[in-house]
Structure formats: structure tokens, C-alpha cells
Design a protein around this motif. Structure first.
Motif, mmCIF file in Angstrom:
data_model
loop_
_atom_site.group_PDB
_atom_site.id
_atom_site.type_symbol
_atom_site.label_atom_id
_atom_site.label_comp_id
_atom_site.label_asym_id
_atom_site.label_seq_id
_atom_site.Cartn_x
_atom_site.Cartn_y
_atom_site.Cartn_z
ATOM 1 N N GLU A 130 0.833 -1.197 0.000
ATOM 2 C CA GLU A 130 0.000 0.000 0.000
ATOM 3 C C GLU A 130 0.876 1.258 0.000
ATOM 4 O O GLU A 130 0.611 2.229 -0.724
ATOM 5 C CB GLU A 130 -0.912 -0.001 1.211
ATOM 6 N N SER A 131 1.943 1.271 0.807
ATOM 7 C CA SER A 131 2.836 2.431 0.854
ATOM 8 C C SER A 131 3.521 2.624 -0.492
ATOM 9 O O SER A 131 3.668 3.759 -0.978
ATOM 10 C CB SER A 131 3.881 2.247 1.963
ATOM 11 N N LEU A 132 3.947 1.489 -1.106
ATOM 12 C CA LEU A 132 4.605 1.589 -2.407
ATOM 13 C C LEU A 132 3.649 2.140 -3.455
ATOM 14 O O LEU A 132 4.025 2.996 -4.265
ATOM 15 C CB LEU A 132 5.115 0.197 -2.814
ATOM 16 N N GLY A 133 2.413 1.684 -3.447
ATOM 17 C CA GLY A 133 1.438 2.190 -4.404
ATOM 18 C C GLY A 133 1.176 3.663 -4.223
ATOM 19 O O GLY A 133 1.067 4.426 -5.195
ATOM 20 N N GLY A 147 3.290 5.842 -3.029
ATOM 21 C CA GLY A 147 4.482 6.565 -3.496
ATOM 22 C C GLY A 147 4.491 6.688 -5.016
ATOM 23 O O GLY A 147 4.836 7.739 -5.568
ATOM 24 N N ILE A 148 4.087 5.605 -5.684
ATOM 25 C CA ILE A 148 4.053 5.647 -7.163
ATOM 26 C C ILE A 148 3.053 6.684 -7.638
ATOM 27 O O ILE A 148 3.308 7.443 -8.584
ATOM 28 C CB ILE A 148 3.709 4.246 -7.713
ATOM 29 N N ILE A 149 1.905 6.745 -6.972
ATOM 30 C CA ILE A 149 0.884 7.734 -7.359
ATOM 31 C C ILE A 149 1.410 9.153 -7.189
ATOM 32 O O ILE A 149 1.217 10.028 -8.043
ATOM 33 C CB ILE A 149 -0.389 7.521 -6.530
ATOM 34 N N VAL A 155 4.543 10.095 -7.273
ATOM 35 C CA VAL A 155 5.546 10.353 -8.316
ATOM 36 C C VAL A 155 4.867 10.660 -9.649
ATOM 37 O O VAL A 155 5.271 11.577 -10.386
ATOM 38 C CB VAL A 155 6.494 9.143 -8.449
ATOM 39 N N ILE A 156 3.806 9.906 -9.968
ATOM 40 C CA ILE A 156 3.088 10.146 -11.232
ATOM 41 C C ILE A 156 2.472 11.538 -11.247
ATOM 42 O O ILE A 156 2.552 12.267 -12.258
ATOM 43 C CB ILE A 156 2.019 9.074 -11.438
#
Length: 317
Positions: free
Chosen positions: A263-266, A268-270, A272-273
Motif C-alpha cells: 500500500e505504501s509503495l502504491g 508513493g508511485i501515485i 511520483v506520477i
């Protein structure tokens, strides 16, 4: 002619009607005379007491100087031999003063049971009281836990038979597959006794793992502290699969709850996007702005050059 008078007797007076005034007055006078000795020269119902009762059956009325006698009710006994237990109908048609002359009888001392105790909630062992029985730690009660001091013939005694305190014992715990427990040779286990479970050695490459409580305690009559454990093969019950696997019976990635790291990784990706998108929009806006400025400056240069040419070709006056 000589006239003669003969004497005549007056006929007796008879009441023509019972409701005439003279007849009614006479009847009332007779009734009052008949009732007068009863109402003025008699005592009424004898007094009642909680610890005493009349020896004989009570009469509706008593004459002066009549004496009545009391005796103690069942479960009671005289307080003192010198205390009076009789009353007299006095001349003023009242009973002589009489006090409670009886008290509750006492039951025999119940005594403590072996490996137990007796409690006295009423603080005494008199008629009407009760006692409670409790056993010491490691023993359980067989029989009534409460007894009452009640009437027994002409005296008082405790109701029922006294209970006993029996030692708490447990039957052997359950055996388990691929495992064993300590002291398995015993047929009886005492209160607070502990048995320990362990798993057997595995014949394969994967050892057995103990699942559940490894120690059980005898806490009551044939009662252990928990269910026995199990010895299970430590090999994973499900094969390892990657995300997206369509293995039958294995939950798909969409059915599983993603871990917190995922969940944390997702998240972070959002982020960054979003930042990349904003940066791209900024670059595009800046490019458009610089292109517009460049075109504007080009137009201004052409206009200046044309004006300079026009001025150069114009003859001087």
C-alpha cells in the motif's frame, strides 16, 4: 226499679303491633339487660405472641379472674424458669401484662468437614439460621452446600446430612497423533498436576510442529486447563505461487488484502506520477510561452527593418 252496677275487670294489655312505640321500647330494654353482663364483665381475645402459644383452645370471652396459660412454640424454649407464662382477666376487663418468655433453641455445633470449612452467615446456630459449606483448594463438595437449623421432633437440628469434601482428580488427558505427553503411564492425575506434550520425530524431511498448548493442568474433577495440542507437518500446506497465478484453490491477487508495504509503495508511485504530470504540464506551458515571445520579437524586428528601409529610400528634402 233499682239500678245495680257490676264491677268489670279490665282486659290485659296486648301489643297490637311489634312496631308500636311501647312494645319496641320494651324489647330493646330486655335485649340490653341480656347483653350487659357480656359486654361489661368479660375480657376479649387473649393476646398473641411470636414465641408463645396458648396451651388450650381460645374462647370467645373470659370472665374476670379467669387465667390462661402459654407454652413455647416449637423451636423455642423458656428464657428463664421464673418468668411468667400466664395472664389473668382483670376486673377492668383487660388482660394482665405478659412479656415474651421464650427464646430460640440452639442447634448442635455442625463442625467443619474434613478438608473443608463451615461459614455462619447469620452469626449464630439458633433456630432458623443456616450454615454454608466450602471445601479447601483441591477438593470439591459432595452433598448440600447449605443446611438449616430446623425443628426435629421436640428439639431442633440441622437439615439433611452433612456434605463431604473429596479430592479433585483427573482422568488421563487425550492422546494425540504423532505425539505424546509426560507420565502417560498414570491412570489418575491429582489437582494442579501438569502434563507436557511433545511431538515425535518425523520419518520424512519435514519435522512435526506442536500447535496449541504444550502444557495442560488438572483444574477440576476430570477437567483439564485446555484441549490437547496437535502435531502437524511443518511443510507448507499450499504451494508457493506468484501473483497472477491461476492455480486452483489458491486465492487470486485481487482476493487478497495487499500488505501495508505494498500500500505504501502504491501511494508513493501515485505521488511520483502526479509530480511528473505537473512537471510535464509546466514544461509545456513554458515552451508555449517562450515560443510566443520569440514570435512576437520576430514580428517587432521585421516591422523595425521595414521602417528603416522606407526611411532609407525616401529622398531628403
Amino acid at each position: 226499679m233499682t239500678a245495680s252496677c257490676s264491677s268489670r275487670k279490665a282486659p290485659p294489655y296486648r301489643c297490637e303491633s311489634p312496631f308500636s312505640s311501647r312494645c319496641f321500647f320494651g324489647i330493646l330494654l330486655v335485649a340490653l339487660l341480656l347483653l350487659l353482663p357480656i359486654s361489661s364483665d368479660a375480657c376479649g381475645e387473649p393476646p398473641r405472641f411470636g414465641t408463645m402459644q396458648l396451651r388450650n383452645v381460645s374462647k370467645p370471652s373470659y370472665n374476670p379472674e379467669d387465667r390462661i396459660y402459654y407454652e413455647c412454640r416449637p423451636g423455642y424454649q423458656p428464657k428463664h424458669p421464673s418468668l411468667s407464662t400466664s395472664a389473668v382477666c382483670e376486673a377492668n376487663n383487660t388482660w394482665s401484662l405478659l412479656q415474651e418468655a421464650c427464646t430460640r433453641k440452639q442447634c448442635p455445633n455442625p463442625g467443619d468437614p474434613i478438608n473443608g470449612q463451615v461459614q455462619y452467615p447469620n452469626g449464630n446456630i439458633l433456630f432458623g439460621s443456616q450454615v454454608h459449606y466450602v471445601c479447601n483448594d483441591g477438593y470439591f463438595l459432595i452433598g448440600p452446600s447449605i443446611r438449616y437449623c430446623d425443628i426435629s421432633g421436640s428439639t431442633v437440628d440441622w437439615s439433611g446430612n452433612p456434605p463431604i469434601c473429596e479430592k479433585i482428580l483427573c482422568k488421563p488427558p487425550e492422546k494425540i497423533l504423532n505425539g505424546k505427553y509426560t507420565n502417560s503411564h498414570k491412570d489418575v492425575f491429582e489437582y494442579s498436576e501438569v502434563v507436557g506434550y511433545s511431538c515425535d520425530a518425523s520419518n520424512g524431511t519435514d519435522p512435526y510442529s506442536l500447535v496449541g498448548e504444550s502444557k495442560l493442568v488438572c483444574i477440576g474433577k476430570d477437567e483439564w486447563s485446555s484441549d490437547p495440542p496437535q502435531c502437524k507437518d511443518s511443510k507448507p500446506t499450499h504451494p508457493t505461487t506468484t501473483l497472477g497465478s491461476s492455480h486452483p484453490g489458491y486465492p487470486s491477487p485481487s482476493d487478497e488484502t495487499p500488505p501495508k508495504d505494498a500500500e505504501s509503495l502504491g501511494a508513493g508511485i501515485i505521488v511520483v506520477i502526479v509530480i511528473g504530470a505537473l512537471f510535464g504540464v509546466g514544461v509545456v506551458v513554458c515552451g508555449i510561452y517562450f515560443s510566443f515571445c520569440k514570435k512576437k520579437k520576430g514580428k517587432e524586428g521585421i516591422a523595425t527593418y521595414s521602417a528603416y528601409q522606407d526611411k532609407a529610400t525616401t529622398p531628403a528634402e
